[in-house]
Design a protein around this motif. Structure first.
Motif, PDB file in Angstrom:
ATOM      1  N   HIS A   1      27.761 -34.020  15.597  1.00  0.00           N
ATOM      2  CA  HIS A   1      26.419 -34.449  15.991  1.00  0.00           C
ATOM      3  C   HIS A   1      25.661 -33.251  16.572  1.00  0.00           C
ATOM      4  O   HIS A   1      26.246 -32.409  17.245  1.00  0.00           O
ATOM      5  CB  HIS A   1      26.544 -35.544  17.059  1.00  0.00           C
ATOM      6  N   LEU A   2      24.365 -33.191  16.292  1.00  0.00           N
ATOM      7  CA  LEU A   2      23.508 -32.174  16.915  1.00  0.00           C
ATOM      8  C   LEU A   2      22.714 -32.839  18.024  1.00  0.00           C
ATOM      9  O   LEU A   2      22.142 -33.910  17.821  1.00  0.00           O
ATOM     10  CB  LEU A   2      22.504 -31.609  15.906  1.00  0.00           C
ATOM     11  N   CYS A   3      22.655 -32.195  19.181  1.00  0.00           N
ATOM     12  CA  CYS A   3      21.744 -32.697  20.203  1.00  0.00           C
ATOM     13  C   CYS A   3      20.368 -32.094  19.953  1.00  0.00           C
ATOM     14  O   CYS A   3      20.222 -31.111  19.242  1.00  0.00           O
ATOM     15  CB  CYS A   3      22.294 -32.412  21.579  1.00  0.00           C
ATOM     16  N   GLN A   4      19.363 -32.709  20.557  1.00  0.00           N
ATOM     17  CA  GLN A   4      18.008 -32.588  20.056  1.00  0.00           C
ATOM     18  C   GLN A   4      17.399 -31.183  20.100  1.00  0.00           C
ATOM     19  O   GLN A   4      16.652 -30.807  19.215  1.00  0.00           O
ATOM     20  CB  GLN A   4      17.105 -33.571  20.836  1.00  0.00           C
ATOM     21  N   ASN A   5      17.729 -30.385  21.099  1.00  0.00           N
ATOM     22  CA  ASN A   5      16.951 -29.157  21.304  1.00  0.00           C
ATOM     23  C   ASN A   5      17.568 -27.914  20.679  1.00  0.00           C
ATOM     24  O   ASN A   5      18.786 -27.786  20.566  1.00  0.00           O
ATOM     25  CB  ASN A   5      16.759 -28.897  22.803  1.00  0.00           C
TER      26      ASN A   5
ATOM     27  N   GLN B   1      20.091 -30.236  10.388  1.00  0.00           N
ATOM     28  CA  GLN B   1      20.851 -31.477  10.512  1.00  0.00           C
ATOM     29  C   GLN B   1      22.312 -31.181  10.192  1.00  0.00           C
ATOM     30  O   GLN B   1      22.627 -30.164   9.579  1.00  0.00           O
ATOM     31  CB  GLN B   1      20.329 -32.512   9.516  1.00  0.00           C
ATOM     32  N   ILE B   2      23.194 -32.078  10.628  1.00  0.00           N
ATOM     33  CA  ILE B   2      24.617 -31.919  10.305  1.00  0.00           C
ATOM     34  C   ILE B   2      25.134 -33.246   9.750  1.00  0.00           C
ATOM     35  O   ILE B   2      24.720 -34.315  10.209  1.00  0.00           O
ATOM     36  CB  ILE B   2      25.428 -31.468  11.552  1.00  0.00           C
ATOM     37  N   ARG B   3      25.993 -33.170   8.743  1.00  0.00           N
ATOM     38  CA  ARG B   3      26.590 -34.387   8.199  1.00  0.00           C
ATOM     39  C   ARG B   3      27.694 -34.843   9.158  1.00  0.00           C
ATOM     40  O   ARG B   3      28.630 -34.096   9.444  1.00  0.00           O
ATOM     41  CB  ARG B   3      27.156 -34.141   6.808  1.00  0.00           C
ATOM     42  N   GLU B   4      27.548 -36.070   9.612  1.00  0.00           N
ATOM     43  CA  GLU B   4      28.410 -36.575  10.685  1.00  0.00           C
ATOM     44  C   GLU B   4      29.896 -36.473  10.329  1.00  0.00           C
ATOM     45  O   GLU B   4      30.727 -36.132  11.162  1.00  0.00           O
ATOM     46  CB  GLU B   4      28.040 -38.030  10.993  1.00  0.00           C
TER      47      GLU B   4
ATOM     48  N   VAL C   1      17.981 -18.180  17.425  1.00  0.00           N
ATOM     49  CA  VAL C   1      17.963 -19.457  18.141  1.00  0.00           C
ATOM     50  C   VAL C   1      19.396 -19.992  18.155  1.00  0.00           C
ATOM     51  O   VAL C   1      20.238 -19.560  17.373  1.00  0.00           O
ATOM     52  CB  VAL C   1      17.013 -20.495  17.492  1.00  0.00           C
ATOM     53  N   MET C   2      19.639 -20.925  19.071  1.00  0.00           N
ATOM     54  CA  MET C   2      20.995 -21.460  19.171  1.00  0.00           C
ATOM     55  C   MET C   2      20.926 -22.971  19.239  1.00  0.00           C
ATOM     56  O   MET C   2      19.994 -23.536  19.825  1.00  0.00           O
ATOM     57  CB  MET C   2      21.673 -20.902  20.419  1.00  0.00           C
ATOM     58  N   LEU C   3      21.882 -23.620  18.616  1.00  0.00           N
ATOM     59  CA  LEU C   3      22.001 -25.060  18.785  1.00  0.00           C
ATOM     60  C   LEU C   3      23.470 -25.390  19.044  1.00  0.00           C
ATOM     61  O   LEU C   3      24.361 -24.582  18.795  1.00  0.00           O
ATOM     62  CB  LEU C   3      21.454 -25.813  17.570  1.00  0.00           C
ATOM     63  N   TYR C   4      23.684 -26.572  19.582  1.00  0.00           N
ATOM     64  CA  TYR C   4      25.055 -26.992  19.900  1.00  0.00           C
ATOM     65  C   TYR C   4      25.481 -28.125  18.978  1.00  0.00           C
ATOM     66  O   TYR C   4      24.727 -29.071  18.747  1.00  0.00           O
ATOM     67  CB  TYR C   4      25.159 -27.456  21.359  1.00  0.00           C
ATOM     68  N   VAL C   5      26.696 -27.990  18.458  1.00  0.00           N
ATOM     69  CA  VAL C   5      27.307 -29.062  17.673  1.00  0.00           C
ATOM     70  C   VAL C   5      28.312 -29.761  18.581  1.00  0.00           C
ATOM     71  O   VAL C   5      29.151 -29.110  19.216  1.00  0.00           O
ATOM     72  CB  VAL C   5      28.019 -28.504  16.425  1.00  0.00           C
ATOM     73  N   PHE C   6      28.207 -31.089  18.621  1.00  0.00           N
ATOM     74  CA  PHE C   6      29.074 -31.877  19.484  1.00  0.00           C
ATOM     75  C   PHE C   6      30.079 -32.654  18.641  1.00  0.00           C
ATOM     76  O   PHE C   6      29.827 -32.965  17.485  1.00  0.00           O
ATOM     77  CB  PHE C   6      28.234 -32.843  20.330  1.00  0.00           C
ATOM     78  N   LEU C   7      31.197 -32.983  19.288  1.00  0.00           N
ATOM     79  CA  LEU C   7      32.332 -33.567  18.591  1.00  0.00           C
ATOM     80  C   LEU C   7      32.728 -34.852  19.289  1.00  0.00           C
ATOM     81  O   LEU C   7      32.811 -34.895  20.524  1.00  0.00           O
ATOM     82  CB  LEU C   7      33.477 -32.556  18.659  1.00  0.00           C
ATOM     83  N   SER C   8      32.954 -35.893  18.523  1.00  0.00           N
ATOM     84  CA  SER C   8      33.342 -37.169  19.100  1.00  0.00           C
ATOM     85  C   SER C   8      34.194 -37.914  18.086  1.00  0.00           C
ATOM     86  O   SER C   8      34.126 -37.651  16.894  1.00  0.00           O
ATOM     87  CB  SER C   8      32.088 -37.969  19.439  1.00  0.00           C
ATOM     88  N   SER C   9      34.991 -38.874  18.572  1.00  0.00           N
ATOM     89  CA  SER C   9      35.793 -39.657  17.631  1.00  0.00           C
ATOM     90  C   SER C   9      35.149 -41.017  17.369  1.00  0.00           C
ATOM     91  O   SER C   9      35.728 -41.867  16.722  1.00  0.00           O
ATOM     92  CB  SER C   9      37.215 -39.849  18.171  1.00  0.00           C
ATOM     93  N   HIS C  10      33.926 -41.212  17.879  1.00  0.00           N
ATOM     94  CA  HIS C  10      33.212 -42.471  17.625  1.00  0.00           C
ATOM     95  C   HIS C  10      31.741 -42.143  17.371  1.00  0.00           C
ATOM     96  O   HIS C  10      31.306 -41.028  17.649  1.00  0.00           O
ATOM     97  CB  HIS C  10      33.354 -43.406  18.827  1.00  0.00           C
TER      98      HIS C  10
ATOM     99  N   ARG D   1      29.742 -24.709   7.197  1.00  0.00           N
ATOM    100  CA  ARG D   1      30.569 -25.893   7.447  1.00  0.00           C
ATOM    101  C   ARG D   1      31.389 -25.667   8.714  1.00  0.00           C
ATOM    102  O   ARG D   1      32.023 -24.625   8.877  1.00  0.00           O
ATOM    103  CB  ARG D   1      31.501 -26.165   6.270  1.00  0.00           C
ATOM    104  N   ILE D   2      31.336 -26.650   9.588  1.00  0.00           N
ATOM    105  CA  ILE D   2      32.050 -26.579  10.865  1.00  0.00           C
ATOM    106  C   ILE D   2      33.239 -27.526  10.791  1.00  0.00           C
ATOM    107  O   ILE D   2      33.129 -28.635  10.236  1.00  0.00           O
ATOM    108  CB  ILE D   2      31.092 -26.933  12.011  1.00  0.00           C
ATOM    109  N   HIS D   3      34.372 -27.088  11.308  1.00  0.00           N
ATOM    110  CA  HIS D   3      35.586 -27.910  11.256  1.00  0.00           C
ATOM    111  C   HIS D   3      36.048 -28.289  12.660  1.00  0.00           C
ATOM    112  O   HIS D   3      35.696 -27.632  13.642  1.00  0.00           O
ATOM    113  CB  HIS D   3      36.711 -27.144  10.548  1.00  0.00           C
ATOM    114  N   ALA D   4      36.830 -29.327  12.705  1.00  0.00           N
ATOM    115  CA  ALA D   4      37.447 -29.748  13.962  1.00  0.00           C
ATOM    116  C   ALA D   4      38.917 -30.031  13.701  1.00  0.00           C
ATOM    117  O   ALA D   4      39.297 -30.403  12.593  1.00  0.00           O
ATOM    118  CB  ALA D   4      36.769 -31.003  14.487  1.00  0.00           C
ATOM    119  N   LEU D   5      39.731 -29.824  14.710  1.00  0.00           N
ATOM    120  CA  LEU D   5      41.156 -30.169  14.617  1.00  0.00           C
ATOM    121  C   LEU D   5      41.460 -31.307  15.589  1.00  0.00           C
ATOM    122  O   LEU D   5      40.781 -31.492  16.600  1.00  0.00           O
ATOM    123  CB  LEU D   5      42.020 -28.942  14.922  1.00  0.00           C
ATOM    124  N   LYS D   6      42.519 -32.054  15.273  1.00  0.00           N
ATOM    125  CA  LYS D   6      42.805 -33.287  16.012  1.00  0.00           C
ATOM    126  C   LYS D   6      43.943 -33.102  17.010  1.00  0.00           C
ATOM    127  O   LYS D   6      44.800 -32.244  16.846  1.00  0.00           O
ATOM    128  CB  LYS D   6      43.197 -34.396  15.027  1.00  0.00           C
ATOM    129  N   ASP D   7      43.927 -33.995  18.001  1.00  0.00           N
ATOM    130  CA  ASP D   7      45.013 -34.080  18.972  1.00  0.00           C
ATOM    131  C   ASP D   7      46.062 -35.079  18.496  1.00  0.00           C
ATOM    132  O   ASP D   7      47.230 -34.962  18.795  1.00  0.00           O
ATOM    133  CB  ASP D   7      44.419 -34.533  20.299  1.00  0.00           C
TER     134      ASP D   7
END
Length: 330
Positions: free
Chosen positions: A43-47, A62-65, A95-104, A28-34
């Motif tokens: 979100h996961l990008c494709q590669n 996959q990641i739960r949004e 292997v490595m993947l990137y998890v991206f963070l967005s507020s929308h 589980r990945i967490h994010a903190l807010k401003d």
């Protein structure tokens, strides 16, 4: 893209075994807010990034949004392993993947610009080990250090889950419980129901820069009980929010100039403290932050005198804890 949302860890790591079923939760990945209004979406990008090979399309993860739970969307079989290990027949492939963070809701085109963190996955050419063969350390904690970075002056929020989703999913016959051992009054709370750790208030780096806690895990199997403890560290990241200050409040220094002084003679000095930041390298960037200027209309004074600026890192001790800062001497 919300620049305010951020990850409390620089990277995440997890093991993935052959033939684990689709739907297996990995981490589980967490994010903190401003700001309180922000909503974190993951979100996961494709590669998938495969060392020494072309990126592969991600067909397995996959990641739960809304929750940041990374899981297997397809079982990884031996054929898949051979594709992702580039046929090197090693027992382990990374292997490595990137998890991206967005507020929308995320657009694929944002994959280059959004806030991201790296997830390093060790693909193991073997089926998952039986729970009874794992040590308490393996059942309780991943190989990652429990080390986090939280920005000062930001809202409270959950930044880690102690329970390992994959172990919880696979080893349901075991009872695994946690505690967070900390001194009285530290601004962190462990929730036994969700196994999550929360920062309970805004932090101030000028008050305290580092918190050292201990995560304690107890594994019970029948009448057998095992315990393991690991350090749980939180570093507070600085915001430039405190003005410089002068010892004794003195912002002027008298200079008496006598005749026949040699070049290089120090006539006067003034010290300025900055509890906020430490010297930045390259040093020129610290030097530019504060400049010393002689204010005069007399060209002779401008040619004859100069202000020199030296600075070094010092430690302040508010509340008995050491906080780094800078001393500027002019």
């Amino acid at each position: 893209v919300a620049l305010g949302l951020y990850f409390p860890r620089k990277e995440y790591m997890e093991n993935v075994y052959i033939d684990e079923p689709a739907g297996t939760p990995l981490l589980r990945i967490h994010a903190l807010k401003d700001s309180h209004e922000e909503v974190a979406r993951f979100h996961l990008c494709q590669n998938l990034i495969v060392p020494r090979a072309r990126p592969q399309e991600n067909n397995w993860f996959q990641i739960r949004e809304k929750t940041g739970l990374l899981y297997l969307s397809k079982s990884l079989d031996r054929e898949d392993f051979n594709v992702l290990s580039v046929g090197n027949w090693m027992p382990l492939s990374k292997v490595m993947l990137y998890v991206f963070l967005s507020s929308h809701p995320f657009q694929e085109k944002e994959c280059d610009s959004a806030t991201r963190t790296a997830v390093s996955l060790s693909l193991i050419n073997a089926t998952a080990p039986a729970c009874s063969s794992l040590t308490a350390r393996q059942l309780c904690f991943t190989e990652m250090d429990l080390s986090f970075q939280i920005k000062e002056n930001k809202p409270a929020g959950t930044f880690h889950q102690l329970q390992l989703p994959s172990v919880h999913h696979l080893c349901q016959n075991l009872s695994i419980s946690y505690k967070l051992l900390a001194a009285e009054g530290v601004p962190f709370r462990y929730n036994e129901n969700t196994s999550s750790v929360r920062v309970t208030q805004r932090l101030d780096r000028e008050e305290r820069e580092r918190y050292e806690l201990i995560a304690k895990c107890t594994v019970r199997e029948g009448f057998r009980e095992m315990q393991v403890e690991v350090p749980f560290l939180v570093n507070v990241l600085d915001e430039d929010d405190s003005p410089p200050f002068l010892p004794n409040g003195t912002d002027t220094a008298d200079a008496v100039v006598e005749f026949n002084r040699k070049e290089g003679t120090v006539l006067s000095s003034l010290t300025v403290y900055d509890a906020d930041t430490t010297p930045i390298y390259p040093l020129e960037s610290s030097r530019k932050k504060y400049t010393g200027t002689i204010i005069t209309d007399d060209p002779w004074i401008s040619e004859t005198f100069r202000v020199e600026h030296i600075f070094d890192e010092i430690h302040f001790s508010p509340n008995g804890s050491q906080v780094r800062g800078t001393r500027h001497e002019y």
